[in-house]
Write a protein that holds these residues in place. Structure first.
Motif, PDB file in Angstrom:
ATOM      1  N   TYR A  99      45.864  26.004  41.287  1.00  0.00           N
ATOM      2  CA  TYR A  99      45.528  27.368  41.320  1.00  0.00           C
ATOM      3  C   TYR A  99      44.026  27.341  42.214  1.00  0.00           C
ATOM      4  O   TYR A  99      43.440  26.493  42.430  1.00  0.00           O
ATOM      5  CB  TYR A  99      45.051  27.730  39.940  1.00  0.00           C
ATOM      6  N   ASP A 100      44.243  28.826  42.913  1.00  0.00           N
ATOM      7  CA  ASP A 100      43.044  28.967  43.715  1.00  0.00           C
ATOM      8  C   ASP A 100      42.285  30.237  43.068  1.00  0.00           C
ATOM      9  O   ASP A 100      42.865  31.248  42.590  1.00  0.00           O
ATOM     10  CB  ASP A 100      43.662  29.380  45.094  1.00  0.00           C
ATOM     11  N   ARG A 101      40.932  30.149  42.799  1.00  0.00           N
ATOM     12  CA  ARG A 101      40.170  31.120  42.438  1.00  0.00           C
ATOM     13  C   ARG A 101      39.211  31.587  43.323  1.00  0.00           C
ATOM     14  O   ARG A 101      38.620  30.925  44.141  1.00  0.00           O
ATOM     15  CB  ARG A 101      39.371  30.735  41.085  1.00  0.00           C
ATOM     16  N   GLU A 102      39.081  33.039  43.511  1.00  0.00           N
ATOM     17  CA  GLU A 102      38.602  33.803  44.507  1.00  0.00           C
ATOM     18  C   GLU A 102      37.681  34.966  43.856  1.00  0.00           C
ATOM     19  O   GLU A 102      38.308  35.638  43.123  1.00  0.00           O
ATOM     20  CB  GLU A 102      39.331  34.126  45.708  1.00  0.00           C
ATOM     21  N   ASP A 103      36.392  35.006  44.137  1.00  0.00           N
ATOM     22  CA  ASP A 103      35.598  35.892  43.703  1.00  0.00           C
ATOM     23  C   ASP A 103      35.665  37.287  44.513  1.00  0.00           C
ATOM     24  O   ASP A 103      36.352  37.326  45.538  1.00  0.00           O
ATOM     25  CB  ASP A 103      34.104  35.604  43.737  1.00  0.00           C
ATOM     26  N   TYR A 104      34.785  38.492  44.290  1.00  0.00           N
ATOM     27  CA  TYR A 104      35.150  39.738  45.014  1.00  0.00           C
ATOM     28  C   TYR A 104      34.093  39.931  45.759  1.00  0.00           C
ATOM     29  O   TYR A 104      33.921  41.127  46.315  1.00  0.00           O
ATOM     30  CB  TYR A 104      35.404  40.765  43.960  1.00  0.00           C
ATOM     31  N   HIS A 105      32.869  38.895  45.989  1.00  0.00           N
ATOM     32  CA  HIS A 105      31.916  39.282  46.867  1.00  0.00           C
ATOM     33  C   HIS A 105      32.017  39.840  48.438  1.00  0.00           C
ATOM     34  O   HIS A 105      33.220  38.866  48.809  1.00  0.00           O
ATOM     35  CB  HIS A 105      30.933  38.192  46.825  1.00  0.00           C
ATOM     36  N   GLY A 106      31.760  41.117  48.697  1.00  0.00           N
ATOM     37  CA  GLY A 106      32.275  41.194  50.029  1.00  0.00           C
ATOM     38  C   GLY A 106      33.556  41.912  50.267  1.00  0.00           C
ATOM     39  O   GLY A 106      33.891  42.307  51.274  1.00  0.00           O
ATOM     40  N   ARG A 107      34.373  41.937  49.181  1.00  0.00           N
ATOM     41  CA  ARG A 107      35.942  42.485  49.313  1.00  0.00           C
ATOM     42  C   ARG A 107      35.755  43.657  48.296  1.00  0.00           C
ATOM     43  O   ARG A 107      37.055  44.320  48.553  1.00  0.00           O
ATOM     44  CB  ARG A 107      36.855  41.468  48.545  1.00  0.00           C
ATOM     45  N   ALA A 108      34.999  43.964  47.346  1.00  0.00           N
ATOM     46  CA  ALA A 108      34.704  45.208  46.711  1.00  0.00           C
ATOM     47  C   ALA A 108      33.541  45.481  46.165  1.00  0.00           C
ATOM     48  O   ALA A 108      32.513  44.454  46.387  1.00  0.00           O
ATOM     49  CB  ALA A 108      35.975  44.964  45.357  1.00  0.00           C
ATOM     50  N   GLU A 109      32.962  46.619  45.981  1.00  0.00           N
ATOM     51  CA  GLU A 109      31.639  46.831  45.563  1.00  0.00           C
ATOM     52  C   GLU A 109      31.563  47.020  44.249  1.00  0.00           C
ATOM     53  O   GLU A 109      30.312  46.707  43.652  1.00  0.00           O
ATOM     54  CB  GLU A 109      31.194  48.298  46.129  1.00  0.00           C
ATOM     55  N   TYR A 110      32.696  47.326  43.558  1.00  0.00           N
ATOM     56  CA  TYR A 110      32.477  47.780  41.931  1.00  0.00           C
ATOM     57  C   TYR A 110      33.669  47.218  41.448  1.00  0.00           C
ATOM     58  O   TYR A 110      34.759  47.074  41.818  1.00  0.00           O
ATOM     59  CB  TYR A 110      32.341  49.247  41.733  1.00  0.00           C
ATOM     60  N   PHE A 111      33.355  46.825  39.997  1.00  0.00           N
ATOM     61  CA  PHE A 111      34.606  46.771  39.010  1.00  0.00           C
ATOM     62  C   PHE A 111      34.505  47.901  38.275  1.00  0.00           C
ATOM     63  O   PHE A 111      33.260  48.286  37.532  1.00  0.00           O
ATOM     64  CB  PHE A 111      34.201  45.320  38.062  1.00  0.00           C
ATOM     65  N   ALA A 112      35.572  48.265  38.008  1.00  0.00           N
ATOM     66  CA  ALA A 112      35.616  49.531  37.001  1.00  0.00           C
ATOM     67  C   ALA A 112      36.459  48.720  35.816  1.00  0.00           C
ATOM     68  O   ALA A 112      37.647  48.339  36.026  1.00  0.00           O
ATOM     69  CB  ALA A 112      36.715  50.609  37.589  1.00  0.00           C
ATOM     70  N   VAL A 113      35.899  48.757  34.891  1.00  0.00           N
ATOM     71  CA  VAL A 113      36.367  47.955  33.538  1.00  0.00           C
ATOM     72  C   VAL A 113      36.730  49.062  32.627  1.00  0.00           C
ATOM     73  O   VAL A 113      35.809  49.826  32.075  1.00  0.00           O
ATOM     74  CB  VAL A 113      35.216  46.937  33.148  1.00  0.00           C
ATOM     75  N   TYR A 114      38.018  48.840  31.973  1.00  0.00           N
ATOM     76  CA  TYR A 114      38.379  49.644  30.613  1.00  0.00           C
ATOM     77  C   TYR A 114      38.313  48.502  29.597  1.00  0.00           C
ATOM     78  O   TYR A 114      38.957  47.483  29.695  1.00  0.00           O
ATOM     79  CB  TYR A 114      39.854  50.213  30.858  1.00  0.00           C
ATOM     80  N   ASP A 115      37.537  48.965  28.374  1.00  0.00           N
ATOM     81  CA  ASP A 115      37.638  48.313  27.301  1.00  0.00           C
ATOM     82  C   ASP A 115      38.307  49.149  26.135  1.00  0.00           C
ATOM     83  O   ASP A 115      38.031  50.046  25.744  1.00  0.00           O
ATOM     84  CB  ASP A 115      35.963  48.299  26.818  1.00  0.00           C
ATOM     85  N   PRO A 116      39.413  48.651  25.965  1.00  0.00           N
ATOM     86  CA  PRO A 116      40.515  49.138  25.019  1.00  0.00           C
ATOM     87  C   PRO A 116      40.035  49.185  23.554  1.00  0.00           C
ATOM     88  O   PRO A 116      40.336  49.770  22.586  1.00  0.00           O
ATOM     89  CB  PRO A 116      41.684  48.573  25.303  1.00  0.00           C
ATOM     90  N   ILE A 117      39.037  48.084  23.272  1.00  0.00           N
ATOM     91  CA  ILE A 117      38.351  48.068  22.083  1.00  0.00           C
ATOM     92  C   ILE A 117      37.625  49.272  21.519  1.00  0.00           C
ATOM     93  O   ILE A 117      37.630  49.752  20.445  1.00  0.00           O
ATOM     94  CB  ILE A 117      37.732  46.809  21.837  1.00  0.00           C
ATOM     95  N   ASN A 118      36.920  49.548  22.441  1.00  0.00           N
ATOM     96  CA  ASN A 118      35.595  50.833  22.336  1.00  0.00           C
ATOM     97  C   ASN A 118      36.161  51.949  22.852  1.00  0.00           C
ATOM     98  O   ASN A 118      35.378  53.035  22.981  1.00  0.00           O
ATOM     99  CB  ASN A 118      34.568  50.298  22.439  1.00  0.00           C
ATOM    100  N   ASP A 119      37.062  51.905  23.759  1.00  0.00           N
ATOM    101  CA  ASP A 119      37.674  53.280  24.527  1.00  0.00           C
ATOM    102  C   ASP A 119      36.647  53.519  25.399  1.00  0.00           C
ATOM    103  O   ASP A 119      36.103  54.534  25.913  1.00  0.00           O
ATOM    104  CB  ASP A 119      38.165  54.297  23.720  1.00  0.00           C
ATOM    105  N   ASN A 120      35.933  52.336  26.277  1.00  0.00           N
ATOM    106  CA  ASN A 120      34.724  52.863  27.155  1.00  0.00           C
ATOM    107  C   ASN A 120      35.249  52.227  28.350  1.00  0.00           C
ATOM    108  O   ASN A 120      36.194  51.432  28.822  1.00  0.00           O
ATOM    109  CB  ASN A 120      33.558  52.126  26.877  1.00  0.00           C
ATOM    110  N   ARG A 121      34.650  53.059  29.557  1.00  0.00           N
ATOM    111  CA  ARG A 121      34.932  52.856  30.870  1.00  0.00           C
ATOM    112  C   ARG A 121      33.624  52.330  31.440  1.00  0.00           C
ATOM    113  O   ARG A 121      32.585  53.076  31.230  1.00  0.00           O
ATOM    114  CB  ARG A 121      35.541  53.858  31.682  1.00  0.00           C
TER     115      ARG A 121
END
Length: 155
Positions: free
Chosen positions: A86-108
């Motif tokens: 497996y190859d793991r790669e981070d998002y530094h320099g490839r995206a500015e933000y994570f948009a995270v959806y939390d289905p447990i609390n219905d938060n973004r």
């Protein structure tokens, strides 16, 4: 009718959960009158581009999952299967933000990639039993509405 968490758990394939999260995140931006651009291929390191405050921001969408009591977590790397492992790669320099959806609390949440921990990030939405306050990523600090207000401010 099932609750959100059960609906997500019933989506057995991770790709289906990811598509659902992307749709929820796109809608969250759309109802706030924020233009959303979607790449034409699946090979980009980001899922969306949004225009806020006259600037474009690359967004990687993630689905949060229950980590422990009072917290949710999401992966901050992409894992790809290779012939030799497996190859793991981070998002530094490839995206500015994570948009995270939390289905447990219905938060973004909107989390700068630069704020995210390596590998996995936990977000706490309830006070810990041990009273710890240092080194915690509090949910209210990353709520979408709060972060968008920051992005809309002139530089």
């Amino acid at each position: 009718m099932s609750d959100r968490t059960t609906c997500y758990e019933n989506l057995e394939q991770p790709q289906k959960r990811g598509h659902a999260t992307e749709a929820i995140v796109r809608a969250a931006f759309a109802v706030r009158d924020i233009p959303v651009l979607v790449p034409t291929s699946d090979n980009e390191p980001y899922d969306l581009v949004v225009e806020v405050g006259g600037r474009f921001h690359r967004i990687q969408c993630k689905t949060a999952y229950r980590k422990s009591e009072g917290t949710v977590a999401f992966e901050t790397v992409v894992t790809r299967r290779r012939g030799d492992g497996y190859d793991r790669e981070d998002y530094h320099g490839r995206a500015e933000y994570f948009a995270v959806y939390d289905p447990i609390n219905d938060n973004r949440y909107l989390i700068p990639v630069s704020d995210a921990a390596d590998g996995k990030m936990e977000i706490r939405f309830r006070e810990p039993n041990n009273g710890q306050r240092v080194g915690i990523n509090w949910a209210e600090d990353y709520l979408l509405e709060e972060r968008l207000a920051d992005l809309r401010r002139p530089r």
